[in-house]
Scaffold this motif. Structure first.
Motif, short mmCIF file in Angstrom:
data_model
loop_
_atom_site.label_atom_id
_atom_site.label_comp_id
_atom_site.label_asym_id
_atom_site.label_seq_id
_atom_site.Cartn_x
_atom_site.Cartn_y
_atom_site.Cartn_z
N ARG A 135 147.70 124.73 108.25
CA ARG A 135 149.02 124.18 107.92
C ARG A 135 149.33 122.99 108.84
O ARG A 135 149.25 123.14 110.06
CB ARG A 135 150.07 125.29 108.12
N GLU A 136 149.69 121.87 108.25
CA GLU A 136 150.16 120.73 109.06
C GLU A 136 151.48 121.18 109.68
O GLU A 136 152.33 121.74 109.01
CB GLU A 136 150.35 119.50 108.16
N LEU A 137 151.68 120.92 110.99
CA LEU A 137 152.80 121.61 111.65
C LEU A 137 153.89 120.70 112.23
O LEU A 137 154.97 121.19 112.59
CB LEU A 137 152.24 122.52 112.76
N ILE A 138 153.65 119.41 112.35
CA ILE A 138 154.70 118.61 113.00
C ILE A 138 155.14 117.42 112.16
O ILE A 138 155.67 116.44 112.68
CB ILE A 138 154.29 118.16 114.42
N GLY A 139 154.87 117.50 110.86
CA GLY A 139 155.32 116.42 109.98
C GLY A 139 156.04 117.00 108.77
O GLY A 139 156.55 118.12 108.80
#
Ligand code: IPM
Ligand code: MN
Length: 369
Positions: A135-139
């Motif tokens: 999972r991409e976590l900071i966008g």
């Protein structure tokens, strides 16, 4: 014996009860001469808000930056329902992820053999399941600006969140997924919504381009709604799923439940490796929340957090054998029939947090004997 700097962030709810089991484990590793952990403990979330008026302080952030790894249990709870949006416990967690640059969130959904019949799916659908959600976590929509509620001239309110991705944000998360797939079943499924969203169009385009660097990995694209459906239909068809922040949040809860309980699944959140030092920021967290309904009873399942420590062994401490040993000890305790309330069948005998922790340490000792 090497010493690793480990920051413990119990957070809220069941967090402090569960951290107690981690501290037992840390003592075990030290006494067994396997590894030493220089641990610090700090506040985050509601506990930090109560003490300092902010869910994340500079002090906690500094300790997190200095640590080799951070282990966080969970934040939030009804107690803080009324606090301002930017001071809510979750803002502390999101702020920490962002400040540490933890863009890659690895959420394995693994079915322990002893728990196949705890799933709401038929046991044969989940027996042997081993999928990994990246999972991409900071966008994405969690962080995109504008993010606001404004009052219009006619008195109506308008709320905006902005789903936003740039090429390099997609590229780096895609690379993580392909690299991990190489060490697994060599299949990546990219989930997005390019039939309705521009971010989906770019996501698919970039993942396809990155995929060309990995000819040994099979790449498939799937609409995320179909992906959710396929996870509950036939979860074992997936190896690595790569997806954005919000979709990953949802899919990882769905995937987690197919394994029987949210109480057993870990996660790792990794930042970019600093080429100078070879060090990457990293935080390890269970997928479950702070469980206010059972807080203070001593019955929470510590497995997801212990398993998160096992991910730290693999990704931060370069101790893959210890990671395997700890996973085996967890599987062993489950195979012996130990069940905390969240994974027990109706009428089945249960153990509490501390008994589960002790059983896992006992299994570790056995494996060393
Ligand atoms: C998670 C949680 C968080 C998220 C919340 C607490 C903000 O649900 O880690 O999955 O949405 O990322
Ligand atoms: Mn979530």
């Amino acid at each position: 014996m090497k010493t690793y700097k480990l920051l413990l962030l119990p957070g809220d709810g069941i967090g402090p009860e569960i951290i107690g089991e981690i501290e037992k484990l840390v003592r075990f590793y030290r006494e067994a001469g396997i590894a030493d952990f220089a641990t610090e403990k700090a506040l985050i979330g509601g506990a930090s808000y109560d003490a300092y008026g902010a869910p994340l302080t500079g002090k906690t952030l500094k300790l997190a930056r200095d640590a080799d790894a951070v282990l966080l249990v969970a934040v939030g709870g009804p107690k803080w329902a009324g606090v301002p949006f930017d001071k809510r416990p979750e803002a502390g967690l999101l702020g920490l992820r962002k400040a540490l640059g933890l863009f890659a969130n690895l959420r394995p959904a693994i079915c322990y053999p002893a728990l196949a019949d705890a799933s709401s799916l038929k046991p044969e659908l989940v027996q042997g399941l081993d999928m990994l959600i990246v999972r991409e976590l900071i966008g994405g929509v969690y962080f995109g600006e504008p993010k606001e509620i404004v009052t219009l001239e006619n008195g109506e309110k308008r709320a905006v969140d902005t789903q936003l991705y740039t090429t390099h944000e997609i590229e780096r998360i895609a690379r993580v997924a392909f690299e991990l797939a190489r060490k697994r079943a060599k299949r990546v499924t990219s989930a997005e919504k390019h039939n309705a969203m521009k971010t989906g169009v770019l996501w698919k385009e970039v993942v396809t381009r990155v995929g060309a660097d990995y000819p040994d990995i099979e790449l498939n694209h799937i609409f995320v709604d179909n992906c959710g459906m396929q996870i509950v239909r036939r979860p074992k068809q997936f190896d690595v799923i790569v997806t954005d922040n919000l979709f990953g949040d949802i899919l990882s809860d769905v995937a987690a439940m197919t394994t029987g309980s949210l109480g057993i699944l870990p996660s790792a959140s990794l930042g970019e490796t600093d080429p100078a030092t070879g060090k990457a920021n990293a935080m390890y967290e269970p997928v479950h929340g702070s469980a206010p309904d059972i807080t203070g009873k001593g019955i929470a399942n510590p497995i997801a957090t212990l398993s998160s420590l096992s991910m730290a062994f693999r990704y931060s401490f370069d101790l893959p054998e210890e990671s395997d040993r700890l996973e085996k000890a967890i599987a062993g305790a489950l195979a012996k029939g130990l069940r905390t309330a969240d994974i027990a069948k109706p009428g089945e005998a249960t153990v509490n947090t501390s008994q589960m922790g002790d059983a896992i340490i006992a299994a570790l000792k056995e494996s060393l004997a």
